[in-house]
Scaffold this motif. Sequence first.
Motif, short mmCIF file in Angstrom:
data_model
loop_
_atom_site.label_atom_id
_atom_site.label_comp_id
_atom_site.label_asym_id
_atom_site.label_seq_id
_atom_site.Cartn_x
_atom_site.Cartn_y
_atom_site.Cartn_z
N GLU A 34 -47.52 49.78 -8.21
CA GLU A 34 -46.63 50.93 -8.00
C GLU A 34 -45.39 50.51 -7.20
OE1 GLU A 34 -49.21 53.78 -6.16
OE2 GLU A 34 -50.16 54.32 -8.07
N SER A 35 -45.59 49.67 -6.20
CA SER A 35 -44.46 49.16 -5.42
C SER A 35 -43.51 48.36 -6.29
CB SER A 35 -44.96 48.29 -4.26
OG SER A 35 -45.73 49.03 -3.38
N PHE A 36 -44.09 47.55 -7.16
CA PHE A 36 -43.29 46.73 -8.07
C PHE A 36 -42.45 47.62 -8.99
CE2 PHE A 36 -42.81 44.45 -12.12
CZ PHE A 36 -42.18 43.31 -11.69
N GLN A 37 -43.06 48.67 -9.53
CA GLN A 37 -42.33 49.59 -10.40
C GLN A 37 -41.22 50.32 -9.64
OE1 GLN A 37 -42.52 49.64 -13.69
NE2 GLN A 37 -44.05 48.05 -13.47
N MET A 43 -33.77 48.55 -8.59
CA MET A 43 -32.90 47.53 -9.19
C MET A 43 -32.06 48.15 -10.30
SD MET A 43 -32.11 44.26 -9.08
CE MET A 43 -33.43 43.19 -8.59
N THR A 44 -32.68 48.98 -11.12
CA THR A 44 -31.96 49.64 -12.21
C THR A 44 -30.87 50.55 -11.66
OG1 THR A 44 -33.92 49.55 -13.62
CG2 THR A 44 -32.23 51.15 -14.21
N ARG A 45 -31.19 51.33 -10.63
CA ARG A 45 -30.19 52.22 -10.03
C ARG A 45 -29.03 51.42 -9.44
NH1 ARG A 45 -33.30 55.58 -6.02
NH2 ARG A 45 -31.29 55.59 -4.99
N ILE A 105 -21.62 45.48 -0.85
CA ILE A 105 -22.85 46.18 -0.46
C ILE A 105 -23.84 46.19 -1.61
CG2 ILE A 105 -23.78 48.49 0.02
CD1 ILE A 105 -21.59 48.85 2.06
N PHE A 106 -23.37 46.49 -2.82
CA PHE A 106 -24.26 46.50 -3.99
C PHE A 106 -24.83 45.11 -4.25
CE2 PHE A 106 -21.66 50.31 -5.50
CZ PHE A 106 -22.60 51.22 -5.04
N ASP A 107 -24.03 44.08 -4.06
CA ASP A 107 -24.53 42.72 -4.26
C ASP A 107 -25.59 42.36 -3.22
OD1 ASP A 107 -22.91 42.36 -6.47
OD2 ASP A 107 -21.33 41.29 -5.36
N ARG A 108 -25.38 42.78 -1.97
CA ARG A 108 -26.40 42.53 -0.92
C ARG A 108 -27.69 43.28 -1.23
NH1 ARG A 108 -22.13 43.13 2.84
NH2 ARG A 108 -22.96 45.15 3.49
N LYS A 109 -27.54 44.53 -1.69
CA LYS A 109 -28.73 45.31 -2.07
C LYS A 109 -29.47 44.62 -3.20
CE LYS A 109 -27.50 50.08 -0.86
NZ LYS A 109 -27.29 51.43 -1.41
N LYS A 110 -28.71 44.14 -4.18
CA LYS A 110 -29.33 43.46 -5.33
C LYS A 110 -30.10 42.23 -4.87
CE LYS A 110 -28.21 41.40 -9.78
NZ LYS A 110 -27.15 41.12 -10.74
N ALA A 111 -29.50 41.44 -4.00
CA ALA A 111 -30.17 40.23 -3.50
C ALA A 111 -31.45 40.59 -2.72
CB ALA A 111 -29.22 39.43 -2.61
N THR A 114 -34.09 41.90 -5.18
CA THR A 114 -34.61 40.77 -5.97
C THR A 114 -35.61 39.97 -5.16
OG1 THR A 114 -32.55 40.67 -7.25
CG2 THR A 114 -33.94 38.69 -7.23
N LYS A 115 -35.30 39.73 -3.90
CA LYS A 115 -36.22 38.99 -3.02
C LYS A 115 -37.54 39.76 -2.86
CE LYS A 115 -36.54 37.01 1.60
NZ LYS A 115 -35.90 36.88 2.90
N GLN A 116 -37.44 41.08 -2.69
CA GLN A 116 -38.65 41.89 -2.56
C GLN A 116 -39.47 41.88 -3.84
OE1 GLN A 116 -39.77 43.28 0.31
NE2 GLN A 116 -38.05 42.16 1.19
N VAL A 117 -38.80 41.95 -4.99
CA VAL A 117 -39.49 41.90 -6.29
C VAL A 117 -40.26 40.58 -6.42
CG1 VAL A 117 -39.12 41.68 -8.79
CG2 VAL A 117 -38.02 43.54 -7.53
N GLU A 118 -39.62 39.49 -6.05
CA GLU A 118 -40.27 38.18 -6.13
C GLU A 118 -41.49 38.11 -5.21
OE1 GLU A 118 -37.07 35.51 -5.21
OE2 GLU A 118 -36.17 35.73 -7.21
#
Length: 154
Positions: A34-37, A43-45, A105-111, A114-118
């Motif tokens: 559920e956390s992964f989803q 990430m999509t947002r 800011i969006f790039d930092r959020k994305k990074a 992504t780290k959390q997803v990994e």
Amino acid sequence: MAEEPKGVPLSELSLQQLGELQKNCEQELTFFQESFQALKGLMTRNEKSISALEDVKVATAGHTALIPLSESLYIRAELSDPSKHMVEIGTGYFVELDREKAKAIFDRKKAHITKQVETVEGILKEKRRTRAYISDAFQTKVQAQLATMGTQQS
């Protein structure tokens, strides 16, 4: 010097204990799935926000655009200054930024996402491996008990 805690071999646990362990492992696996989803949704947002930022890049003052308020609700708005953007920086906190700062800011959020997803992917992989070990131990224990019962009845 502190001694590291040692685990109990799965073969030494009873069927009931293995069943409880398997149930706990399934609950943890469900939580991390559920956390992964949820992270994938974030990430999509974030990707949509980056895309919207790029779409407005060519707009001029007075340009009419559809602004998303939610996944399914948009409002028509006229841009007074397309170089300024309202960006959510926290739960319910917005700040007006220029395009470059908003993109940063969006790039930092994305990074960060992504780290959390990994991280969660690694945990999921380990939890699935643990579930398989527990399931194998449970099946082995059941088969051993069935064999014991079969030899006692003969």
